[in-house]
Write an enzyme that holds these catalytic residues in place. Structure first.
Site, mmCIF file in Angstrom:
data_model
loop_
_atom_site.group_PDB
_atom_site.id
_atom_site.type_symbol
_atom_site.label_atom_id
_atom_site.label_comp_id
_atom_site.label_asym_id
_atom_site.label_seq_id
_atom_site.Cartn_x
_atom_site.Cartn_y
_atom_site.Cartn_z
ATOM 1 C CE LYS A 3 -6.329 2.052 -0.701
ATOM 2 N NZ LYS A 3 -6.976 2.160 0.626
ATOM 3 C CE LYS B 44 -3.637 2.375 2.604
ATOM 4 N NZ LYS B 44 -4.523 2.313 3.796
#
Length: 338
Positions: free
Chosen positions: A259, A205
């Protein structure tokens, strides 16, 4: 002028266009397949009535529990049977320690219970982080000096996971990026008798600029500082992504995630090739908002761009995709018979 002489034809041993000549041939040779079952629909739940329009995310709203159930029914009817939940916690329920996150009668726990009661076949994925519940707006606890307290945060995240599992979550999804949280959450779930609850680790992320509309939706932007000491550098190495993923695999993750998705398809491919766990891509709010804005301005064909984008994520290696386009995409796929 029409040219018919064979002498004018090129002497080609290969003609790739032969295999693109008809819809049947193109479908037969398609390596990446996109179906509603590959999509996970993120939904925002709030403690008010009805729907609250989110200005930076056209077509997306905060939903009351009743509206959440209606949206879940629409998703199920279209073949989208996985939903990721995120809470918009009232300001008066926030504090520095995110106490509301473990409230068994809190908004999030109530929403999970109602969703599973009405739609037991839907897989409910729940977010684990402190930013929706914290007056600081960070994913972890802050010291008096403003530093994120990793180990103290991990202890709290494990309790949040058990609380969500007790409410009926099928998959808990730690999005905080604290070190060691997957192992702690797995141990806490197992000790509480929730061996069947899976963990979807936000393993890769990035500290991205694409999250702005999401933070509008939850009012969860940091009140000070930024998230760069725990989220990954956008120009970081593949080694870092692989290391984070490896640690989560070793600690008991059931899914890995990359992400955002669109600017990190290369990372998605690297993670996919390195590990045999299911890999999820998060088509985040900023990516959604850009397509929506361009489509509303008439600059692009929304249907074509959305399906092309989601198909590209599948081609890069995503087993599943969290996307705010999920309902529209599922409807378009059904219309096209895909």
């Amino acid at each position: 002028m029409t040219i018919t002489s064979r002498a004018s034809l090129l002497d080609l041993s290969e003609r790739p266009r032969r295999l693109r000549r008809t819809p049947a041939l193109r479908a037969f040779l398609r390596e990446a397949h996109l179906a509603p079952s590959h999509l996970i629909l993120p939904l925002f739940v709030h403690d008010g009535e009805g729907r609250e329009f989110i200005r930076s995310m056209p077509g997306v709203s905060r939903l009351s529990v009743g509206e959440l159930l209606r949206e879940a029914e629409a998703a199920s009817n279209l073949g989208v049977t996985s939903i990721a939940l995120f809470p918009r916690v009232p300001d008066e329920r926030k504090d520095k320690r995110g106490t509301e996150a473990t409230n068994p009668n809190g908004l999030f726990q109530r929403a999970i219970r109602e969703l599973k009661r009405e739609f037991p076949h839907i897989a409910v994925v729940t977010d684990i982080a402190l930013d929706p519940y914290s007056t600081d707006g960070h994913d972890g606890l802050l010291s008096d000096a403003g530093e994120i307290l990793n180990d103290e945060t991990v202890e709290l995240l494990a309790r949040i996971a058990v609380s969500q599992a007790q409410a009926g979550a099928d998959v808990v999804a730690p999005s905080d990026m604290m070190d060691g949280r997957i192992g702690a959450i797995r141990a806490a779930l197992d000790d509480a008798g929730f061996q069947h609850v899976a963990i979807m680790a936000y393993s890769t992320k990035y500290a991205s600029g694409y999250y702005g509309p999401f933070r509008d939706a939850l009012d969860s932007a940091p009140r000070g500082g930024d998230k760069k000491t725990y989220q990954m550098d956008p120009l970081g190495s593949y080694r870092e992504a692989l290391r984070e993923s490896r640690l989560d695999v070793e600690q008991g993750a059931d899914f890995l995630m990359v992400k955002p998705a669109l600017a990190y398809l290369d990372v998605l491919r690297v993670v996919r090739d390195a590990f045999d766990l299911p890999v999820v891509a998060y088509n985040v709010s900023g990516e959604y908002a850009m397509v929506k804005a361009a489509a509303l301005a008439g600059y692009v064909d929304e249907r074509k761009v959305v399906l092309e984008t989601l198909g590209g994520m599948r081609r890069a290696g995503a087993d599943g995709i969290l996307t705010y386009h999920a309902l529209d995409a599922a409807r378009w796929l059904k219309e096209e018979g895909l």
